[in-house]
Scaffold this motif. Structure first.
Motif, short mmCIF file in Angstrom:
data_model
loop_
_atom_site.label_atom_id
_atom_site.label_comp_id
_atom_site.label_asym_id
_atom_site.label_seq_id
_atom_site.Cartn_x
_atom_site.Cartn_y
_atom_site.Cartn_z
N ILE A 128 143.39 93.11 22.02
CA ILE A 128 141.95 93.14 21.72
C ILE A 128 141.69 92.78 20.27
N LYS A 129 142.56 93.24 19.38
CA LYS A 129 142.40 92.95 17.94
C LYS A 129 142.97 91.59 17.56
N ARG A 130 143.51 90.88 18.56
CA ARG A 130 144.09 89.55 18.37
C ARG A 130 145.19 89.56 17.29
N ARG A 131 146.07 90.56 17.41
CA ARG A 131 147.17 90.68 16.45
C ARG A 131 148.49 90.15 17.00
N GLY A 132 148.55 89.85 18.28
CA GLY A 132 149.73 89.17 18.82
C GLY A 132 150.87 90.05 19.27
N ASP A 133 150.88 91.33 18.89
CA ASP A 133 151.99 92.22 19.24
C ASP A 133 151.81 92.83 20.62
N PHE A 134 151.71 92.00 21.64
CA PHE A 134 151.60 92.49 23.00
C PHE A 134 152.66 91.82 23.85
N THR A 135 153.03 92.49 24.94
CA THR A 135 154.17 92.03 25.73
C THR A 135 153.94 92.18 27.22
N VAL A 136 154.68 91.38 27.97
CA VAL A 136 154.81 91.52 29.42
C VAL A 136 156.14 92.25 29.67
N ALA A 163 152.82 85.16 33.95
CA ALA A 163 151.87 86.15 33.48
C ALA A 163 151.48 85.89 32.03
N GLY A 164 152.46 85.50 31.22
CA GLY A 164 152.18 85.20 29.82
C GLY A 164 151.23 84.04 29.65
N GLU A 165 151.37 83.03 30.50
CA GLU A 165 150.46 81.89 30.43
C GLU A 165 149.02 82.31 30.73
N LYS A 166 148.84 83.16 31.74
CA LYS A 166 147.50 83.64 32.08
C LYS A 166 146.93 84.51 30.95
N ILE A 167 147.79 85.37 30.40
CA ILE A 167 147.35 86.23 29.29
C ILE A 167 146.89 85.38 28.11
N MET A 168 147.65 84.36 27.76
CA MET A 168 147.30 83.53 26.60
C MET A 168 146.05 82.71 26.86
N GLU A 169 145.81 82.32 28.10
CA GLU A 169 144.59 81.60 28.44
C GLU A 169 143.36 82.47 28.12
N ILE A 170 143.45 83.76 28.46
CA ILE A 170 142.34 84.67 28.19
C ILE A 170 142.29 85.03 26.71
N TYR A 171 143.45 85.23 26.09
CA TYR A 171 143.54 85.59 24.67
C TYR A 171 142.91 84.51 23.79
N GLN A 172 143.07 83.27 24.17
CA GLN A 172 142.57 82.16 23.36
C GLN A 172 141.13 81.76 23.70
N SER A 173 140.53 82.46 24.65
CA SER A 173 139.13 82.19 24.98
C SER A 173 138.23 82.78 23.90
N PRO A 174 137.00 82.29 23.77
CA PRO A 174 136.12 82.78 22.70
C PRO A 174 135.82 84.27 22.80
N ASP A 175 135.79 84.79 24.02
CA ASP A 175 135.44 86.20 24.20
C ASP A 175 136.00 86.69 25.52
N PHE A 176 136.25 87.99 25.61
CA PHE A 176 136.68 88.59 26.87
C PHE A 176 136.17 90.02 26.92
N ASP A 177 135.94 90.50 28.13
CA ASP A 177 135.40 91.85 28.32
C ASP A 177 136.50 92.89 28.13
N VAL A 178 136.10 94.03 27.56
CA VAL A 178 136.99 95.18 27.42
C VAL A 178 136.31 96.37 28.07
N ARG A 179 137.02 97.02 28.99
CA ARG A 179 136.50 98.21 29.65
C ARG A 179 137.43 99.39 29.41
N SER A 180 136.94 100.58 29.73
CA SER A 180 137.75 101.79 29.60
C SER A 180 138.17 102.29 30.97
N LYS A 181 139.45 102.69 31.07
CA LYS A 181 139.94 103.30 32.30
C LYS A 181 139.61 104.79 32.30
#
Length: 265
Positions: free
Chosen positions: A94-102, A17-35
């Motif tokens: 979203i803020k690309r601060r790195g403090d996120f976890t699985v 899961a972390g590998e997939k998250i980092m793939e998206i995190y390191q992409s130039p842009d990603f969509d953010v939606r609201s639940k």
């Protein structure tokens, strides 16, 4: 439950899961939606959830799985179950601060007894072993080979000079007022369930949370802290925080080394 297999599966699925998250995190842009509750969700939350939910249900088909990203799992009435937050700290992501976890935890009779917290952007992984003790594994992380491990133990705190950690994104005046009732030597901020891990590693003595959280936010960190000799108690009465509550919503709580003298609510 086969705890050796549980730890192996939690670890390997978290890495995937972390590998997939980092793939998206390191992409130039990603969509953010609201639940529906206005909290943000990204493709990384959903991709990680697919990996974790599929892997856990395949490995442990007789154990209910509760996961943040699937509302259909939130109506279960369970006391023994697996609980998942595929990306805790979405605002930090979203803020690309790195403090996120699985986060994955196994709860038995309302108590988180095994868990893993993996912070892929920080390169830190904390989990309980098959026998229930907490370790930090040092990367690089390979699903097929366990790296060097350091056993963790909570601090022996000095109540005249406490080390406190609080939320980076959810700090408020009520939290500051409560912290000010202690004699604090150092104060730090961190995102996601990493705060539990800092207490487990002896890098902080006390983490109070006077705000809304859900069980998937806390169960893995709670297990990690318990395995290092710490505890998580309700803010209102200092009784143990239990899981499997209706709607999986937590009261305010305090995560702490057991030798911290807690102030009353």
């Amino acid at each position: 439950m086969d705890f050796d297999r549980l730890v192996e599966e939690m670890r390997s699925l978290s890495i995937a899961a972390g590998e997939k998250i980092m793939e998206i995190y390191q992409s130039p842009d990603f969509d953010v939606r609201s639940k529906s509750d206005d909290s943000p969700v990204t493709a990384a939350d959903e991709a990680a959830d697919r990996i974790l939910f599929a892997g856990l249900t395949a490995a442990f088909p007789d154990t209910p799985v509760v996961t943040e990203e699937q509302a259909s799992t939130h109506t279960q009435q369970v006391t023994t179950f697996l609980i998942v937050d595929p990306l805790d700290g979405t605002k930090e992501f979203i803020k690309r601060r790195g403090d996120f976890t699985v986060n994955i935890a196994y709860v038995v009779d309302g108590v988180p007894i095994r868990g893993i917290v993996y912070a892929p952007a920080k390169g830190r992984m904390f989990y309980t072993t098959a026998t229930g003790e907490t370790v930090e594994e040092h990367g690089p992380f390979d699903a097929g080979a366990v790296g060097q491990q350091t056993p963790l133990r909570v601090s022996d705190p000095d109540n005249a000079a406490l080390l406190v950690v609080a939320s980076k994104s959810h700090r408020d005046q009520a939290t500051d007022d409560y912290i000010n009732r202690y004699r604090v030597a150092d104060m730090k901020s961190a995102g996601s369930s990493l705060k539990f891990c800092l207490v487990a590693a002896g890098e902080a003595d006390l983490y109070p949370r006077l705000g809304r959280t859900m069980e998937w936010d806390t169960a893995a960190g709670h297990a990690v802290l318990s395995g290092a000799g710490g505890k998580v108690v309700r803010f209102d009465n200092h009784q143990p925080l239990l899981y499997g509550k209706p709607g999986f919503e937590n009261p305010f709580f305090i995560a702490t080394s057991p030798d911290v003298v807690l102030e009353k609510a």
